[in-house]
Scaffold this active site. Structure first.
Site, PDB file in Angstrom:
ATOM      1  N   LYS A 128       0.836  -1.200   0.000  1.00 48.60           N
ATOM      2  CA  LYS A 128       0.000   0.000   0.000  1.00 48.60           C
ATOM      3  C   LYS A 128       0.872   1.251   0.000  1.00 48.60           C
ATOM      4  O   LYS A 128       0.605   2.218  -0.712  1.00 48.60           O
ATOM      5  CB  LYS A 128      -0.929  -0.013   1.227  1.00 48.60           C
ATOM      6  CG  LYS A 128      -2.027  -1.052   1.119  1.00 48.60           C
ATOM      7  CD  LYS A 128      -2.793  -1.257   2.418  1.00 48.60           C
ATOM      8  CE  LYS A 128      -3.798  -2.404   2.218  1.00 48.60           C
ATOM      9  NZ  LYS A 128      -4.508  -2.776   3.443  1.00 48.60           N
ATOM     10  N   GLN A 175      -4.825  -1.254   9.424  1.00 46.68           N
ATOM     11  CA  GLN A 175      -4.672  -2.595   8.865  1.00 46.68           C
ATOM     12  C   GLN A 175      -5.249  -3.631   9.831  1.00 46.68           C
ATOM     13  O   GLN A 175      -4.953  -3.602  11.025  1.00 46.68           O
ATOM     14  CB  GLN A 175      -3.181  -2.871   8.587  1.00 46.68           C
ATOM     15  CG  GLN A 175      -2.908  -4.185   7.894  1.00 46.68           C
ATOM     16  CD  GLN A 175      -3.456  -4.239   6.467  1.00 46.68           C
ATOM     17  OE1 GLN A 175      -3.588  -3.221   5.792  1.00 46.68           O
ATOM     18  NE2 GLN A 175      -3.761  -5.428   5.996  1.00 46.68           N
ATOM     19  N   ASP A 226     -11.216   2.558   3.701  1.00 51.14           N
ATOM     20  CA  ASP A 226     -11.623   1.151   3.621  1.00 51.14           C
ATOM     21  C   ASP A 226     -13.074   1.035   3.173  1.00 51.14           C
ATOM     22  O   ASP A 226     -13.507  -0.040   2.748  1.00 51.14           O
ATOM     23  CB  ASP A 226     -11.506   0.480   4.993  1.00 51.14           C
ATOM     24  CG  ASP A 226     -10.242  -0.344   5.130  1.00 51.14           C
ATOM     25  OD1 ASP A 226      -9.878  -1.016   4.149  1.00 51.14           O
ATOM     26  OD2 ASP A 226      -9.650  -0.328   6.215  1.00 51.14           O
TER      27      ASP A 226
END
Ligand code: GUN
Length: 283
Positions: free
Chosen positions: A53, A97, A120
């Site tokens: 990422k 995460q 997200d």
């Protein structure tokens, strides 16, 4: 024989577009979009995902930051870090995460992220099978819709089967397909006659995590098959939920694993960050 959907190539095209867009954003608004990823603990798979990422964010020229916190970090400390990032005007997107260590309540952490910075897309998808207006959709489901459109296939009016009802992929991708006017079926571990249902699906999205559970004879000839599953088979080889080697001769289009949906997911995280930035600067 079906055509292989090259997720890497389609993602590369999207990255090219976003690279230019970020330059324009800086010219117009005086700063680049900012993405902060928080990782708690040492989970090896998570470390790899976060590095990927970070690489993508840097490639596109985002202001990218990774906050690494030790395994023993308290929930209060993590919530304090999130609150600071919520208040930071240079941060447009925040991603914690998952998984977080067991002593931390995942739901409390997800809820603490400002909905406007939730790259997200958890917040936008929270209320069952609806999508809250104005918030981004989760990355993998959005990647699936993008891939179907990128290969020029129609969603509206077609029968889409989602195999798997998870919160991260199955349920949200079913919602997005419904929003695109597909006729949507969701199958899961208790579904009877999965093969029979699957053979009527024009679009089949597998998101279960069981190596090669979708056999070639379950695929409708010419169907679009997207494989979100990533697991290892008995020989330790990375494979998807679909028996790719056999199904590729039946499907019209099919994603490989790896190299299909995976590369698009991270591209969509960057897309979500740009979308959060645009809402941020436009008020
Ligand atoms: N860990 C595995 N998948 C995901 C995801 O989509 N979002 C976050 N935040 N963590 C993950």
């Amino acid at each position: 024989m079906g055509k292989i959907i090259d997720g890497k190539a389609i993602a590369a095209g999207l990255y090219d577009k976003m690279l230019q867009e970020v330059d324009q954003m800086e010219q117009q608004y005086g700063r680049r979009p900012g993405l902060t990823v928080i990782i708690v603990g040492e989970d090896p798979a998570s470390q790899v995902y976060v590095r990927n990422k970070e690489k993508a964010a840097k490639k596109i020229g985002l202001v990218s930051q990774v906050v690494r916190l030790p395994e023993e970090t308290t929930q209060d400390k993590l919530l304090t870090v999130i609150k600071q990032l919520n208040a930071d005007p240079t941060v447009d997107g925040i991603l914690v995460q998952l998984p977080v260590p067991k002593h931390i309540d995942k739901d409390a952490v997800i809820a603490a992220v400002s909905p406007e910075k939730d790259v997200d897309g958890f917040f936008g998808m929270k209320s069952g099978f609806t999508m809250k207006q104005g918030y981004v959709a989760p990355c993998t489901p959005r990647a699936c819709i993008y891939l179907i459109k990128a290969i020029g296939e129609t969603i509206e009016g077609r029968h889409a089967l989602v195999v798997g009802r998870g919160e991260l992929v199955g349920k949200p991708v079913a919602t997005l397909l419904l929003n695109e006017n597909a006729t949507v079926t969701i199958a899961h571990s208790r579904t009877r006659n999965l093969g029979e249902i699957a053979r009527t699906a024009d679009i089949l999205i597998a998101a279960v995590g069981k190596p090669r559970m979708i056999a070639a004879d379950m695929v409708k000839p010419g169907a679009v098959v997207l494989d979100v599953g990533v697991s290892r088979d008995a020989e330790g080889k990375i494979c998807g939920d679909v028996d790719f080697e056999a199904a590729k001769d039946v499907a019209g289009w099919i994603t490989p694993v790896p190299g299909g949906v995976g590369p698009m997911t991270i591209a969509m995280l960057i897309r979500n960050t740009l979308d959060c930035y645009l809402k941020h600067v436009n008020g």
